[in-house]
Structures are given as C-alpha cells and as structure tokens.
Motif scaffolding. Structure first.
Motif, PDB file in Angstrom:
ATOM      1  N   ILE A  24       0.718  -1.124  -0.036  1.00 50.56           N
ATOM      2  CA  ILE A  24      -0.084   0.043   0.043  1.00 50.56           C
ATOM      3  C   ILE A  24       0.970   1.318  -0.068  1.00 50.56           C
ATOM      4  N   ASN A  27       2.801   1.538  -3.547  1.00 54.68           N
ATOM      5  CA  ASN A  27       1.991   1.818  -4.878  1.00 54.68           C
ATOM      6  C   ASN A  27       0.869   2.530  -4.838  1.00 54.68           C
ATOM      7  N   VAL A  28       0.022   2.486  -3.673  1.00 53.38           N
ATOM      8  CA  VAL A  28      -0.915   3.687  -3.498  1.00 53.38           C
ATOM      9  C   VAL A  28      -0.589   4.792  -3.042  1.00 53.38           C
ATOM     10  N   ASN A  32       0.394   6.401  -6.384  1.00 49.33           N
ATOM     11  CA  ASN A  32      -1.088   6.616  -6.701  1.00 49.33           C
ATOM     12  C   ASN A  32      -1.664   5.611  -7.548  1.00 49.33           C
ATOM     13  N   GLU A  33      -1.253   4.297  -7.380  1.00 50.20           N
ATOM     14  CA  GLU A  33      -1.858   3.223  -8.100  1.00 50.20           C
ATOM     15  C   GLU A  33      -2.939   2.536  -7.550  1.00 50.20           C
ATOM     16  N   LYS A  34      -3.744   1.900  -8.276  1.00 54.79           N
ATOM     17  CA  LYS A  34      -4.912   1.265  -7.598  1.00 54.79           C
ATOM     18  C   LYS A  34      -4.596  -0.246  -7.361  1.00 54.79           C
ATOM     19  N   ILE A  35      -4.774  -0.867  -6.235  1.00 58.66           N
ATOM     20  CA  ILE A  35      -4.411  -2.238  -6.021  1.00 58.66           C
ATOM     21  C   ILE A  35      -5.685  -3.037  -5.655  1.00 58.66           C
ATOM     22  N   GLY A  36      -5.639  -4.125  -5.940  1.00 60.62           N
ATOM     23  CA  GLY A  36      -6.791  -5.068  -5.199  1.00 60.62           C
ATOM     24  C   GLY A  36      -6.355  -6.243  -4.439  1.00 60.62           C
ATOM     25  N   THR A  93      -7.691  -7.054 -17.969  1.00 58.57           N
ATOM     26  CA  THR A  93      -6.865  -6.232 -16.894  1.00 58.57           C
ATOM     27  C   THR A  93      -6.392  -4.821 -17.485  1.00 58.57           C
ATOM     28  N   GLN A  94      -6.762  -3.782 -16.670  1.00 62.44           N
ATOM     29  CA  GLN A  94      -6.537  -2.393 -16.827  1.00 62.44           C
ATOM     30  C   GLN A  94      -4.976  -2.022 -16.633  1.00 62.44           C
ATOM     31  N   LYS A  96      -3.159   1.073 -16.862  1.00 63.86           N
ATOM     32  CA  LYS A  96      -2.900   2.561 -17.374  1.00 63.86           C
ATOM     33  C   LYS A  96      -4.139   2.890 -18.017  1.00 63.86           C
TER      34      LYS A  96
END
Length: 144
Positions: A24, A27-28, A32-36, A93-94, A96
């Motif tokens: 977290i 990356n987040v 500022n990336e999204k993670i799951g 998968t997205q 970017k």
C-alpha cells in the motif's frame, strides 16, 4: 506491480500485515496506483492432484499429435493454451489507459472450476475422437 500471494497463518500474520502495508505504501500512497486484495478460502483451492491430472491430459493430447498430420508433436503448453482459450476464456486487466486481455490462469482455479475445466476437456476429447487413458483413481479429481 507484480502479484504477491501469501497464505495467512497464525504464525505469519504479522508478516502478512507488514507486506500488505508495504504494498500500500509503495504503490497506493507513493505512486497513486490502484491495487486489489483477494482473500480466498484455501479449502476451495484446487488440489495438486487435479493439476497433475490436467497436465497429464495435456501431455497425452500432445503425444497424440505426433501420430497425426506431419508427425510433428504439438507441445503440451500449446495444447494447454488452446484449451484454456476454448473453455476458460480471457481475463481483462486495465494497465494505465489500456485494457489487456490474457488467458485465464489455471493456477487460480478453485476445485470446482478445475473439475469443470477438466471435464470439459475430456468431453471435447470424446466428441473429437481423441483417445485419453485415465486411471480409475483419476476420476476422483473430476468432482468438486
């Protein structure tokens, strides 16, 4: 970001929480990336025996390809990819601003999905006259 898989146990729970905190933070918060985060009940994850049966079937089909056509053997990995395409499909998968489609992974199948995939392959082999040799004990892995 590479996917990371962990099995949570009483002995390693602090390590897992620390690893999640690191992901977290890196990356987040920083990028500022999204993670799951996916949490699965391990009782539902496919058996190694199911995986071995599946790969034995891929090898049998591969070996049979050498006796047909020009005598060139189609690699088991190519057979696996073709059957995944036919029965499992693709996962979007997205990345970017692009959406990338890749074959669904057999490693992520649960017991029921793996049994269904294997049963679909066996049924397809029967319908297309591809002879498979399965042992009696193999059939226990075809149920969920």
């Amino acid at each position: 970001m590479k996917a990371e898989n962990y099995i949570l146990t009483e002995d390693n729970k602090m390590f897992i929480f620390s690893a999640l905190n690191r992901v977290i933070s890196e990356n987040v918060l920083t990028k500022n990336e999204k993670i799951g985060v996916i949490i699965k009940n391990l009782d539902s994850i496919r058996h190694d025996s199911q995986n071995r049966l599946l790969h034995a079937i891929f090898r049998q089909i591969s070996d049979l390809t050498a006796s047909t056509g020009k005598g060139e053997r189609v690699p088991a990995d190519t057979i696996k990819a073709a059957l995944k395409d036919k029965f499992l499909g693709y996962k979007a998968t997205q990345l970017k601003k692009k959406i990338v489609y890749e074959l669904k992974s057999t490693a992520r199948l649960n017991k029921k999905e793996c049994a269904e995939f294997t049963n679909n392959i066996i049924q397809w082999c029967n319908e297309t006259n591809i002879p498979l040799v399965l042992k009696t004990k193999d059939y226990e892995y075809l149920t969920n």
